[in-house]
Structures are given as structure tokens and as C-alpha cells.
Design an enzyme around this catalytic site. Structure first.
Site, PDB file in Angstrom:
ATOM      1  N   GLY A 186       0.762  -1.239   0.000  1.00 62.12           N
ATOM      2  CA  GLY A 186       0.000   0.000   0.000  1.00 62.12           C
ATOM      3  C   GLY A 186       0.790   1.284   0.000  1.00 62.12           C
ATOM      4  O   GLY A 186       0.207   2.369  -0.078  1.00 62.12           O
TER       5      GLY A 186
ATOM      6  N   GLU B 167       3.843  -7.107   0.870  1.00 61.31           N
ATOM      7  CA  GLU B 167       3.284  -7.259  -0.476  1.00 61.31           C
ATOM      8  C   GLU B 167       3.211  -5.924  -1.209  1.00 61.31           C
ATOM      9  O   GLU B 167       2.128  -5.432  -1.520  1.00 61.31           O
ATOM     10  CB  GLU B 167       1.891  -7.891  -0.374  1.00 61.31           C
ATOM     11  CG  GLU B 167       1.878  -9.262   0.268  1.00 61.31           C
ATOM     12  CD  GLU B 167       0.593  -9.546   1.041  1.00 61.31           C
ATOM     13  OE1 GLU B 167      -0.376  -8.778   0.876  1.00 61.31           O
ATOM     14  OE2 GLU B 167       0.579 -10.511   1.810  1.00 61.31           O
TER      15      GLU B 167
ATOM     16  N   ARG C 294       2.314  -1.055  -6.208  1.00 66.70           N
ATOM     17  CA  ARG C 294       2.467   0.249  -6.855  1.00 66.70           C
ATOM     18  C   ARG C 294       3.850   0.855  -6.600  1.00 66.70           C
ATOM     19  O   ARG C 294       4.460   1.435  -7.497  1.00 66.70           O
ATOM     20  CB  ARG C 294       1.386   1.193  -6.319  1.00 66.70           C
ATOM     21  CG  ARG C 294       1.366   2.568  -6.945  1.00 66.70           C
ATOM     22  CD  ARG C 294       0.554   3.554  -6.103  1.00 66.70           C
ATOM     23  NE  ARG C 294      -0.715   3.016  -5.681  1.00 66.70           N
ATOM     24  CZ  ARG C 294      -1.854   3.177  -6.330  1.00 66.70           C
ATOM     25  NH1 ARG C 294      -1.880   3.845  -7.453  1.00 66.70           N
ATOM     26  NH2 ARG C 294      -2.977   2.658  -5.855  1.00 66.70           N
TER      27      ARG C 294
ATOM     28  N   CYS D 197     -15.836   7.296 -26.594  1.00 66.22           N
ATOM     29  CA  CYS D 197     -17.124   7.998 -26.559  1.00 66.22           C
ATOM     30  C   CYS D 197     -17.721   8.015 -25.155  1.00 66.22           C
ATOM     31  O   CYS D 197     -18.764   7.405 -24.889  1.00 66.22           O
ATOM     32  CB  CYS D 197     -18.089   7.367 -27.554  1.00 66.22           C
ATOM     33  SG  CYS D 197     -17.642   7.707 -29.257  1.00 66.22           S
TER      34      CYS D 197
END
Length: 425
Positions: A247, A284, A287, A353
Site C-alpha cells: 500500500g 506485499e 504500486r 465515446c
């Protein structure tokens, strides 16, 4: 750091007015592979990993890369060769780890909705641990293990009810989140797990969220988890490893998360003070290992001035870079070759779109059609969340290693996007 290096991007810098990653001109990558294309720096990934390794020097720790951040086989290969294990959340991710050279005994299987088939697949391969997230999952995993004649190694993911102070969609440790076992019922749940003959209790797990940029939530969560370890072991269930999840955030827009080694010096000091410094640890990160290692290169298709907004329309879209549309996330956007002269306030948008198809709002840019932009900090939760919406092929990906450029995913063609579909007679 090079004076021309971009904030938070130590392996990306302007050299002679052109943006480079390591020793490669990104304009050459765009010219050779087309746009949009993702480029990742191997050196940046290993540098981020090294910060964790420094922080854990002399400790018993297994670093498991949380592969949902970026699951390209070559990225997984980099971390497998560096000695990492892997945190997975599906049977498909398990197959990817094995294809990239990872070993089953270094795999942690997380996630709230594991199926019987996934449990069986993981048990037959001999994975290191299941992070179990509910009492119902305990019962099902026990049944699957008994039918296979095996014992499933389990760790309970405990929800410590700690606010990570991040976006609500990526907060995972509060009472209102779907993840984990409630802190208040954890001891009883551990006693139940220990009583089930198909399970072997091996650890405790905690993960409170993603893109966390301060140390306090980690310190608070550690206190709550260590209190639980004391209570669980007093109840007669030994805990062999303590898993503190991941995290840790990265610098997207002046964010100032602690460096991984600095953070873990604080956490380990608390661990030592409470008498748990000798325990086997698991973490773990996702990012923080890959986020700032990647960029997405995209060509400006049109400049569209308007009465209320000016638009810079690029060939990357929300299907390539979903974070802005999903989380209102900020990514820095810079030209590969800056132009002299005045800038214009524009919204950088894609061709999909949807009005939600924006990459950056209110950016000051001096660009023209045909220029190439780099969307920074795009190594995490971009390609791993990409889709084929509007029948858009997913982008190519390359790994840069010094002066070498390796194609690690080819650009999907329109035909690739409907492989597996069938017309009816």
C-alpha cells in the site's frame, strides 16, 4: 539526481531537450512501436525494490510483489529473478507467475472470492499461503483440502479498522470495506481455523489500503495486529509469520510518501520494542515497485479550442489509462520535446465515446497535433486494468534496460480483440 530529472521519476530525464528513459530516447520508442505505448524502466523497478531490501537488511522477510499493479510477464520475470515472491488474487495470476518463472512456495493467494477450482489449483501446486478473508472461505478451503488429502497453509487477513487516509475506492482496512475478518472476531476465527483438519495456521495478514503517503496508518495497524498476535497465541494458536501487506504510495503530483527503507526502519523499531523483531515477516508491495517506473506515450491527434474549454485530444484513452476516469487520479503529462513559447490551458482527453474519458484536466501545455506526450507514473494500475472498450486494441509495452528496448507485449489488432467470439449459424 540529474538536474533535468522529473520529480518522482529518477530514471526519466530530459537530455538535449528530449525525454529519455535510462539511455533511450522515448521519441525513438514512439516512432518504432507506435502510440499509445507503455515503456517501463527495469532500473527503476530494481531501485524501488532495493529500498525495501535495504530496510529489511538482516531480517527474516519475504517480499511478495502484488502483481495486480502490473502483471506483464516480463515485469514478473524481473521480480522473480530478484528473489521476490508474489501476491496473487486469482487463478489467472497464479498461471502468470508460473509462466514468468516464479515458484509456488513463494506465492500468497489473497482475495475475497476464491473459487473451489482456484483453491484446488493452488493446493495442487503447493503455494506458500492462502490469505483467508472470511469464515465461509475457511470452511470451503478446508473441504477442498480434505478432498485432495492435503493441508492448506492459511493466514487470516484481519481488518484492523485503521483509516489509511487515501481514496475510498482503494481503502481496504475499515469496517465498511469488504476485505478481511473483523478485528473483534479474529481470535475466535483463528480458533475455528486451528480446529479444521484440512488447514494449517501459519500466519496473520493485514492490508489497509493503497497509495498511502504517511507512516501513521502503518504504525497504528501494526499496533493492532501485534495486540492480536499476543491474544491469538495466548489462546493456543501459534503464529509463524506476520504479513503487513503493502500500500505504500508514490509521487504522482507532489505526494511525499516516506521512502520504503525509512518507513520500515520506523516499523521495525516498533516491532523490536514490542518483542516481535525476530519473527518471519511478509510484505506485499505493488504500486511502489512499478508505478514510477512506467510512462505511457501518446500522440496528439487534434487541438480543439472551445468557448469554455480547450481540448488536447490524444490517441490514448480511458481504456489504456483508467485511473483518471475511475479515481479522478492525477498523472503528470509532459511533452517528449518541449516547445518554446506560451502554453495554453487544456484538458487532455482521449477518443473514447464517454465524457469521463479524460487523462488530465486543466494542464498548461504548448503542443500541436503530431507531438507526442508522456503520461508519467503509469507503471501501476494502467495496463493491468486496460480494456478493449470501443474495440480498441490494448497498447504495446516495452521494457527498457540501459540502452536496450525489449518489446514485451505486441499491440493488439482489431482481430485480436474478438478472438474467442463466434457468429451464430
Amino acid at each position: 539526481m540529474n538536474a533535468n530529472t522529473l520529480p518522482g521519476q529518477p530514471h526519466i530525464a530530459y537530455q538535449a531537450n528530449t525525454l529519455c528513459m535510462e539511455d533511450v530516447k522515448l521519441a525513438d520508442v514512439a516512432a518504432q512501436y507506435g502510440t499509445p505505448v507503455f515503456a517501463y524502466s527495469k532500473a527503476a523497478m530494481l531501485s524501488a525494490l532495493a529500498a525495501y531490501q535495504r530496510g529489511f537488511a538482516g531480517r527474516k522477510v519475504q517480499i511478495c510483489y502484488a502483481m495486480k499493479a502490473n502483471s506483464n510477464l516480463a515485469v514478473l520475470q524481473v521480480f522473480a529473478k530478484a528473489g521476490c515472491g508474489f501476491d496473487i488474487v486469482s487463478g489467472g495470476e497464479l498461471a502468470r507467475v508460473l509462466a514468468a518463472g516464479g515458484t509456488p512456495d513463494k506465492i500468497i493467494f489473497s482475495g475475497v472470492g476464491k473459487t473451489r477450482a482456484e483453491m484446488q489449483q493452488a493446493l495442487e501446486l503447493g503455494i506458500g499461503c492462502f490469505n483467508v478473508e472470511s469464515e465461509a472461505e475457511l470452511e470451503v478451503l478446508n473441504d477442498v483440502a480434505l478432498k485432495l488429502g492435503k493441508k492448506a497453509p492459511v493466514s487470516l487477513r484481519v481488518n484492523p479498522n485503521v483509516d489509511p487516509k487515501t481514496h475510498p475506492y482503494i481503502s481496504t482496512g475499515l469496517k465498511g470495506n469488504k476485505f478481511g475478518v473483523a478485528h473483534e472476531s479474529a481470535v475466535q476465527t483463528y480458533l475455528r481455523a486451528a480446529a479444521l483438519p484440512g488447514l494449517a495456521v501459519v500466519g496473520i495478514d493485514c492490508h489497509i489500503g493503497s497509495q498511502i503517503t504517511e507512516a501513521t496508518p502503518y504504525l497504528d495497524a501494526m499496533d493492532r495486529i501485534l495486540d492480536l498476535v499476543t491474544d491469538i497465541e495466548a489462546a493456543g494458536v501459534p503464529i509463524h509469520h506476520i504479513d503487513f501487506g503493502g500500500g505504500l504510495g508514490i509521487d504522482y503530483n507532489g505526494d511525499t510518501p516516506p521512502a520504503a527503507d525509512t518507513l520500515w526502519q520506523q516499523l521495525l523499531a516498533k516491532l523490536d520494542a514490542r518483542g516481535y523483531g525476530h519473527r518471519q515477516l511478509m510484505i506485499e508491495p505493488g504500486r511502489s515497485l512499478v508505478g514510477n517506473a512506467g510512462v505511457c506515450l501518446s500522440e496528439v491527434v487534434f487541438m480543439k479550442p472551445g468557448e469554455q474549454k480547450n481540448f488536447c485530444i490524444i490517441d490514448a484513452a480511458m481504456n489504456d489509462l483508467p485511473r483518471p476516469a475511475m479515481y479522478q487520479a492525477f498523472h503528470q503529462i509532459v511533452p517528449l520535446t518541449p516547445r518554446a513559447g506560451a502554453t495554453t490551458l487544456v484538458d487532455v482527453v482521449g477518443p473514447v465515446c464517454e465524457s469521463g474519458d479524460w487523462i488530465g484536466r486543466d494542464r498548461q501545455l504548448n503542443v500541436q497535433a503530431g507531438d507526442t506526450l508522456a503520461v508519467l507514473s503509469a507503471g501501476a494500475y494502467c495496463m493491468s486494468m486496460a480494456s478493449n472498450y470501443n474495440t480498441r486494441g490494448r497498447a504495446a509495452e516495452v521494457l527498457i534496460d540501459g540502452h536496450q528496448v525489449h518489446l514485451i507485449r505486441h499491440r493488439e489488432t482489431a482481430a485480436d480483440t474478438f478472438v474467442g467470439e463466434h457468429l451464430v449459424p
